[in-house]
Design an enzyme around this catalytic site. Structure first.
Site, short mmCIF file in Angstrom:
data_model
loop_
_atom_site.label_atom_id
_atom_site.label_comp_id
_atom_site.label_asym_id
_atom_site.label_seq_id
_atom_site.Cartn_x
_atom_site.Cartn_y
_atom_site.Cartn_z
N HIS A 127 -51.97 57.41 42.91
CA HIS A 127 -51.60 58.43 41.48
C HIS A 127 -51.63 58.11 40.61
O HIS A 127 -51.76 56.65 40.56
CB HIS A 127 -50.84 59.43 42.11
N ASP A 133 -51.07 59.28 37.49
CA ASP A 133 -49.72 60.27 36.53
C ASP A 133 -48.74 59.27 36.51
O ASP A 133 -48.50 58.77 38.26
CB ASP A 133 -49.85 61.31 36.27
N ASP A 190 -44.78 53.35 39.05
CA ASP A 190 -45.39 53.94 40.00
C ASP A 190 -46.67 55.14 39.49
O ASP A 190 -46.09 55.33 38.72
CB ASP A 190 -43.49 55.01 40.02
N GLU A 228 -49.49 63.92 40.35
CA GLU A 228 -48.18 63.99 41.25
C GLU A 228 -47.34 64.17 41.57
O GLU A 228 -46.39 64.53 42.34
CB GLU A 228 -49.28 62.84 42.25
N GLU A 229 -47.04 63.91 40.43
CA GLU A 229 -45.77 63.82 39.68
C GLU A 229 -44.79 64.81 39.56
O GLU A 229 -43.99 64.97 39.64
CB GLU A 229 -45.44 62.75 38.32
N ASP A 273 -47.40 54.24 47.02
CA ASP A 273 -46.90 54.74 46.96
C ASP A 273 -45.19 55.33 47.23
O ASP A 273 -44.87 56.58 47.48
CB ASP A 273 -47.60 55.93 45.85
#
Length: 381
Positions: free
Chosen positions: A78, A80, A108, A141-142, A165
């Protein structure tokens, strides 16, 4: 094929210093498209999910045709990051990367992205044939796997892949729980708390009574429940008319997920139904609504499945020993598996994620790149 450590470090640093908090992924999306275009991508697709996610970018599906007659695979990351993520500056101490200031680092999930980029650069400069591969790079995603939920599964041609991830290293996540998101609204009756409190019905008191009885915390080895926020009331001198509680239930067992969710619903319903009016003066009766929606589906991969046999063979070919674990959290892999795309989660080396103490070691990113190269070449066909 040797991984270029300093090039990988420079790429990772560059990615981290492009701010990309959730829904503001426009710059990182354009950068990734340019990088993969220069690497000879066969096709770059940006989907139309931005209108649904509120992001500056859609999800990216980047395809490389490959010359090996092997099963196509995908790698997912991801783009973001969580906040605080404005003005990220990377600090390197030897081979350890941290944030220089009061922001997250962004490993991350930019440690995964950097490894993907370096793997394709190594293959290109060595003129090494590789299997067909797609890079599925999601937004948002977050903030609840929003980009992956908005991705049309048919856009991904490979049927199996790996989400890069997770914290730690040489870890493969094979199981992750499903989750139900709960919004519980208790409605009472407002009244002046000093003049006529007996006319009111306190939604907060009823909510508290129910919360004291519901299952919470760790229920068993597969199941958890949590109530994270409660809001309601208008002022200290008004009997609160409404209380809204946000919570969740997670479980590796769908039967347990539904059982615990049902128990919570029943306790709130029974608590409100048991209300009595001690003075007979209340100007109404309370009610409750328990809204439940699935946040993400369960993820369950067995060791004999091809997606796990392949990563095991790839790791063995480079002398890496993997551990296989269950996770307590959800990720894009839950969504992909729920859409019929067999997806294992591979750790990238990041640690202390979602904090300003986030860090990652260069060697872990180098070894992750080596694993990707083994997956992409004939050693795992």
């Amino acid at each position: 094929m040797d991984v270029n450590r300093e090039r990988l470090a420079a790429s990772f640093t560059e990615l981290c210093e492009i701010d990309s908090p959730s829904r503001r992924e426009g710059r990182i999306s354009r950068h990734l498209q340019q990088v993969f275009r220069e690497l000879g991508a066969t096709e770059i697709v940006e989907d139309d999910s931005a209108g649904r996610t509120g992001s500056e970018s859609g999800n990216l599906i980047i395809r490389f045709a490959g010359a090996l007659e092997c099963t196509p695979i995908f790698f997912s990351c991801h783009m973001d990051t969580v906040q605080p993520a404005e003005g990220v500056r990377v600090k390197r101490s030897g081979d350890l990367f941290t944030s220089e200031g009061d922001t997250v680092l962004g490993s991350d999930d930019k440690s995964g992205l950097a490894a993907c980029i370096e793997a394709m650069r190594v293959l290109r400069e060595n003129n090494r044939p590789y299997r067909p591969v797609e890079f599925v790079i999601t937004t948002c995603e977050e903030i609840g796997l929003v980009g992956a939920k908005a991705l049309e599964p048919a856009l991904v041609r490979a049927r199996e892949g790996y989400a890069l991830d997770s914290s730690g290293f040489a870890r493969v996540i094979t199981h992750a729980p499903a989750a139900n998101r709960l919004t519980i609204t208790v409605t009472g009756v407002a009244a002046h708390a000093g003049l006529h409190p007996e006319w009111g019905v306190s939604a907060l008191i009823l909510a508290a009574r129910a919360l004291a009885r519901v299952p919470s915390g760790r229920i068993d080895e597969e199941t958890t429940a949590n109530f994270g926020t409660i809001s309601g009331g208008a002022a200290s001198n008004i009997v609160p008319e409404k209380a809204v509680i946000e919570g969740e239930v997670r479980s590796h067992s769908m039967a347990k997920l539904e059982r615990v969710t049902g128990e919570i619903r029943e306790i709130f319903t029974a608590t409100v139904a048991a209300w009595t009016d001690p003075t007979g003066s209340a100007k109404g009766t309370p009610a409750v609504d328990v809204a439940v929606r699935q946040d993400f589906p369960v993820m369950q991969l067995e060791r004999e499945e091809p997606v796990l046999r392949r990563v095991e063979a790839a790791a063995r070919s480079i002398g890496m020993t993997l551990t296989y674990e269950r996770a307590g959290g959800g990720s894009d892999a839950n969504i992909f598996n729920g859409n019929g795309l067999a997806t294992a989660i591979v750790a990238t080396g990041m640690t202390n994620v979602h904090s300003t103490k986030e860090q990652v070691e260069l060697q872990d990113m180098v070894d992750l790149t080596r694993l990707l190269l083994a997956l992409l070449t004939e050693s795992s066909c």
